[in-house]
Structure formats: structure tokens, C-alpha cells
Design a protein around this motif. Structure first.
Motif, PDB file in Angstrom:
ATOM      1  N   PHE A   1       0.896  -1.057  -0.087  1.00  0.00           N
ATOM      2  CA  PHE A   1      -0.137   0.097   0.150  1.00  0.00           C
ATOM      3  C   PHE A   1       0.954   1.407  -0.036  1.00  0.00           C
ATOM      4  O   PHE A   1       0.609   2.148  -1.029  1.00  0.00           O
ATOM      5  CB  PHE A   1      -0.983   0.019   1.403  1.00  0.00           C
ATOM      6  CG  PHE A   1      -2.060   1.166   1.271  1.00  0.00           C
ATOM      7  CD1 PHE A   1      -3.168   0.841   0.822  1.00  0.00           C
ATOM      8  CD2 PHE A   1      -1.694   2.223   1.922  1.00  0.00           C
ATOM      9  CE1 PHE A   1      -4.079   2.025   0.668  1.00  0.00           C
ATOM     10  CE2 PHE A   1      -2.461   3.518   1.795  1.00  0.00           C
ATOM     11  CZ  PHE A   1      -3.821   3.113   1.430  1.00  0.00           C
ATOM     12  N   VAL A   2       1.743   1.394   0.911  1.00  0.00           N
ATOM     13  CA  VAL A   2       2.733   2.509   0.842  1.00  0.00           C
ATOM     14  C   VAL A   2       3.691   2.619  -0.347  1.00  0.00           C
ATOM     15  O   VAL A   2       3.647   3.792  -0.848  1.00  0.00           O
ATOM     16  CB  VAL A   2       3.828   2.321   2.210  1.00  0.00           C
ATOM     17  CG1 VAL A   2       4.740   3.326   2.066  1.00  0.00           C
ATOM     18  CG2 VAL A   2       2.876   2.262   3.314  1.00  0.00           C
ATOM     19  N   THR A   3       4.055   1.761  -1.161  1.00  0.00           N
ATOM     20  CA  THR A   3       4.806   1.672  -2.252  1.00  0.00           C
ATOM     21  C   THR A   3       3.766   2.148  -3.277  1.00  0.00           C
ATOM     22  O   THR A   3       4.250   3.083  -3.990  1.00  0.00           O
ATOM     23  CB  THR A   3       5.251   0.162  -2.717  1.00  0.00           C
ATOM     24  OG1 THR A   3       6.233  -0.272  -1.389  1.00  0.00           O
ATOM     25  CG2 THR A   3       6.039   0.083  -3.945  1.00  0.00           C
TER      26      THR A   3
ATOM     27  N   HIS B   1      13.198  -0.444  -4.422  1.00  0.00           N
ATOM     28  CA  HIS B   1      12.766   0.204  -5.643  1.00  0.00           C
ATOM     29  C   HIS B   1      13.638   1.265  -6.064  1.00  0.00           C
ATOM     30  O   HIS B   1      13.434   1.978  -6.891  1.00  0.00           O
ATOM     31  CB  HIS B   1      11.129   0.611  -5.247  1.00  0.00           C
ATOM     32  CG  HIS B   1      10.238  -0.553  -5.173  1.00  0.00           C
ATOM     33  ND1 HIS B   1       9.857  -1.115  -6.400  1.00  0.00           N
ATOM     34  CD2 HIS B   1       9.727  -1.078  -4.141  1.00  0.00           C
ATOM     35  CE1 HIS B   1       8.956  -2.035  -6.230  1.00  0.00           C
ATOM     36  NE2 HIS B   1       8.737  -2.304  -4.882  1.00  0.00           N
ATOM     37  N   GLY B   2      14.528   1.681  -5.315  1.00  0.00           N
ATOM     38  CA  GLY B   2      15.681   2.534  -5.675  1.00  0.00           C
ATOM     39  C   GLY B   2      15.413   3.936  -5.193  1.00  0.00           C
ATOM     40  O   GLY B   2      16.220   4.961  -5.457  1.00  0.00           O
TER      41      GLY B   2
ATOM     42  N   ARG C   1      16.720  10.403  -6.278  1.00  0.00           N
ATOM     43  CA  ARG C   1      16.354  11.738  -6.062  1.00  0.00           C
ATOM     44  C   ARG C   1      15.441  12.090  -5.269  1.00  0.00           C
ATOM     45  O   ARG C   1      15.126  13.282  -5.117  1.00  0.00           O
ATOM     46  CB  ARG C   1      16.770  12.717  -7.043  1.00  0.00           C
ATOM     47  CG  ARG C   1      18.198  12.370  -8.225  1.00  0.00           C
ATOM     48  CD  ARG C   1      17.986  12.972  -9.363  1.00  0.00           C
ATOM     49  NE  ARG C   1      17.363  14.283  -9.454  1.00  0.00           N
ATOM     50  CZ  ARG C   1      16.506  14.809 -10.588  1.00  0.00           C
ATOM     51  NH1 ARG C   1      16.646  14.091 -11.647  1.00  0.00           N
ATOM     52  NH2 ARG C   1      16.069  16.011 -10.520  1.00  0.00           N
ATOM     53  N   TYR C   2      14.446  10.900  -4.771  1.00  0.00           N
ATOM     54  CA  TYR C   2      13.123  11.028  -4.172  1.00  0.00           C
ATOM     55  C   TYR C   2      13.179  10.487  -2.841  1.00  0.00           C
ATOM     56  O   TYR C   2      13.641   9.331  -2.570  1.00  0.00           O
ATOM     57  CB  TYR C   2      12.217  10.502  -4.823  1.00  0.00           C
ATOM     58  CG  TYR C   2      10.766  11.110  -4.838  1.00  0.00           C
ATOM     59  CD1 TYR C   2      10.494  12.223  -5.339  1.00  0.00           C
ATOM     60  CD2 TYR C   2       9.944  10.402  -4.271  1.00  0.00           C
ATOM     61  CE1 TYR C   2       9.071  12.892  -5.083  1.00  0.00           C
ATOM     62  CE2 TYR C   2       8.566  10.773  -4.010  1.00  0.00           C
ATOM     63  CZ  TYR C   2       7.893  12.050  -4.377  1.00  0.00           C
ATOM     64  OH  TYR C   2       6.930  12.663  -4.141  1.00  0.00           O
ATOM     65  N   THR C   3      13.226  11.428  -1.828  1.00  0.00           N
ATOM     66  CA  THR C   3      13.460  10.690  -0.414  1.00  0.00           C
ATOM     67  C   THR C   3      12.273  10.607   0.093  1.00  0.00           C
ATOM     68  O   THR C   3      11.412  11.333   0.421  1.00  0.00           O
ATOM     69  CB  THR C   3      14.195  11.914   0.355  1.00  0.00           C
ATOM     70  OG1 THR C   3      15.524  12.152  -0.379  1.00  0.00           O
ATOM     71  CG2 THR C   3      14.528  11.336   1.707  1.00  0.00           C
ATOM     72  N   VAL C   4      12.085   9.293   0.858  1.00  0.00           N
ATOM     73  CA  VAL C   4      10.829   8.844   1.342  1.00  0.00           C
ATOM     74  C   VAL C   4      11.258   8.873   3.042  1.00  0.00           C
ATOM     75  O   VAL C   4      12.186   8.086   3.237  1.00  0.00           O
ATOM     76  CB  VAL C   4      10.193   7.622   1.200  1.00  0.00           C
ATOM     77  CG1 VAL C   4       8.858   7.168   1.731  1.00  0.00           C
ATOM     78  CG2 VAL C   4      10.074   7.667  -0.301  1.00  0.00           C
ATOM     79  N   GLY C   5      10.469   9.493   3.862  1.00  0.00           N
ATOM     80  CA  GLY C   5      10.858   9.339   5.401  1.00  0.00           C
ATOM     81  C   GLY C   5       9.709   8.605   6.043  1.00  0.00           C
ATOM     82  O   GLY C   5       8.222   8.787   5.932  1.00  0.00           O
TER      83      GLY C   5
END
Length: 308
Positions: free
Chosen positions: A98-100, A154-155, A132-136
Motif C-alpha cells: 500500500f505504501v509503495t 525500489h531505488g 533523487r526522491y526521499t521517503v521518510g
């Protein structure tokens, strides 16, 4: 003979009678209010009526039917008895899926695509490399750690925040109150997977949103009471938050006239991120009821003081 009573003031638990009975045919399973329920030794609960558990004189075990127990621990009359929770081996997988999906929705700018579709506008968004996309990820327990590591696979650039030190390979971890602001400042998508405690209640508020970079996104799959609804609406209206996926709410079901349904760039989902199957619930309730009857240590006991 042990009796298991099912209690909830907001959720129809009748569909769990058969799975619990199949898993434990030697026990009696009844709904709250039915004959024998008041004298049950085991209460299987989700959001039980306030004071109901304290009125069960033979009660020896309080068993949540889910991973969360805050809806039980909030009762000021809660008896001093063991509280256990259901741990679904598939729960972390479902939550990670779900989060992905939510992260990909914002990363690939599908929110913008859908808005453009509604007005018949053809525009191809720029693709940004996931590094280049940061998930916290707020909360690095069993589920939060799984989510963080799957996103890393997933990178994406992944960071996490926890109350105490953690080590996750490839994940930048911030800890405690001192690490919260730096954690937020570098986050493009904030994911809430915290347990609900006195310290985390209302943590998704104007102060937290204001420490994110303008236009950051939110995926909230923790507990409804983490969310300050008016602050979320204001952050979406102002653009401080560029979008959100919210799966849990302080009041559920979400009333039809709630302004969240119509908030800009907000996806409302009906507490569906990951749900234990009725079979799993039945088996784990039966398992602990048997262990209780045999005088054996219970499984998945909650630390009542910590709240999880």
C-alpha cells in the motif's frame, strides 16, 4: 469450559464467530450482550464499549483482533489483565504494498496526471530518478522496517525516524526528539507508521507539516489519532503539503459530510492498507485462549505502559 466474548462498539464482529469456533471447537464463542458473554474468560476486542471489560468478573485475557491496541488501552476502567494483539505474518507485506503504491503515485506525479485528465489537458510530467526522491518513514518497528527496506529496493532514498537508535542497511536513521526536525527537512514523502502513544498522539500537525519542504506529500497509515485534521486541511489548502493519502482517521467510518472527502489532492481510503484475515484472527485468538487455559505464556503480549 472457556468462553470467548467478542466486543466492539463500532465494528460488526459477528463474522469472526465462525473462524474462532473452527479454530477452537472446544470453547464457546459469543457476541457481547448474548447469554454467557458477561462471564467470559477471554474478550476478543476492537474498540470495546467503555467500561464493558471492567464489568466482566471472570475475565482473564483481553485480546485485540488487530495489531493496534490503543482503542482498548484508552479505557480508563481497563482491568489490570494481559492485553495481547494479533500479529499477521502477511500484515507487513500488505502495508508495504500500500505504501509503495502511494509513494509511486506521488513520485510518478499521477496526482497531477489525474487532475489534468479531469480538465482534458495533455501534459507529460518529468520523470525523476527514485534516488533523487526521499521517503521518510516515521516508526521503524517490524512493519516500518519492512516498508523502508522495500522502498530502498525500489531505488528510493529512504530515511527513518524512531524513538531510539535503529540500524537498517542503506536507510539513514534519525532518532528521538533531536532528530525529528532534521528528519522532516529532507523528506519528499512522509509515511506515518508510528504506534499510538501519549507522545505520538496528534503528531501530524501544523508544526510537523511546517518542517517539511513546501509541497511534500503525506501517506498516513498509522493511527487515526495521530492526525490533526484541521491542520492537514490547512496544509493542503496552503500548498505546504502538495498531497496526501490518508487511510486512518480519528472518527471511522469517515462521515459523508467530512471536509476531508473534498480536500485538494487528498485520497481517502477506508482503513484498508493491510487487514488481517478472519482465519488468522480466529487462529490467534484460539491459540492464546488455549495457552491461557493451560497456564502457558501468552503470545504477542502488549507492554501496556508503552502502548504497543
Amino acid at each position: 469450559m472457556t468462553t470467548i466474548a467478542l466486543l466492539s462498539k463500532s465494528y460488526d464482529m459477528s463474522h469472526l464467530v465462525a473462524p474462532i469456533q473452527r479454530a477452537a471447537p472446544e470453547f464457546t464463542v459469543v457476541m457481547h450482550g448474548e447469554p454467557g458473554a458477561a462471564s467470559a474468560e477471554v474478550a476478543a476486542c476492537w474498540d470495546p464499549p467503555p467500561g464493558a471489560l471492567a464489568k466482566m468478573p471472570n475475565l482473564r485475557l483481553i485480546q485485540s483482533i488487530a495489531a493496534g491496541v490503543d482503542n482498548i488501552l484508552c479505557d480508563p476502567t481497563l482491568p489490570a489483565l494481559p492485553v495481547c494483539r494479533v500479529v499477521d505474518p502477511q500484515h507487513a507485506r500488505g502495508m508495504s504494498e500500500f505504501v509503495t503504491w502511494g509513494v509511486l503515485h506521488f513520485h510518478r506525479q499521477l496526482d497531477l496526471v489525474l487532475r489534468n485528465q479531469a480538465r482534458g489537458h495533455w501534459f507529460r510530467p518529468e520523470q525523476v530518478h527514485p534516488a533523487r526522491y526521499t521517503v521518510g518513514v516515521m516508526g521503524l518497528g517490524e512493519i516500518g522496517s519492512r516498508v523502508a527496506l522495500d522502498l530502498l529496493h525500489h531505488g528510493f532514498s529512504v530515511r527513518g525516524w524512531a524513538r531510539s537508535a535503529r540500524e537498517l542497511p542503506g536507510v539513514t536513521v534519525f532518532e528521538g526528539a533531536d532528530g525529528f526536525a532534521p528528519f522532516l527537512a529532507g523528506t519528499d514523502v512522509l509515511v506515518c507508521l508510528l504506534p499510538l502513544t501519549g507522545e505520538t498522539r496528534g503528531i501530524l500537525d501544523a508544526t510537523t507539516f511546517g518542517q517539511l519542504k513546501p509541497g511534500a506529500k503525506l501517506i498516513h497509515v498509522g493511527r487515526g489519532e495521530h492526525l490533526a485534521v484541521s491542520d492537514l486541511l490547512a496544509a493542503l489548502e496552503s500548498g505546504q503539503l502538495g498531497g496526501a493519502v490518508v487511510d486512518v482517521f480519528p472518527v471511522e467510518p469517515l462521515p459523508a459530510d467530512d471536509p476531508l472527502w473534498r480536500a485538494p489532492n487528498l485520497i481517502v481510503t477506508p482503513h484498508m492498507a493491510s487487514v488481517a484475515s478472519a482465519r488468522t484472527i480466529g487462529e490467534q485468538v484460539a491459540h492464546n485462549a488455549r495457552r491461557l487455559a493451560a497456564g502457558e505464556p501468552l503470545s504477542n503480549v502488549v507492554d501496556v505502559k508503552r502502548g504497543y
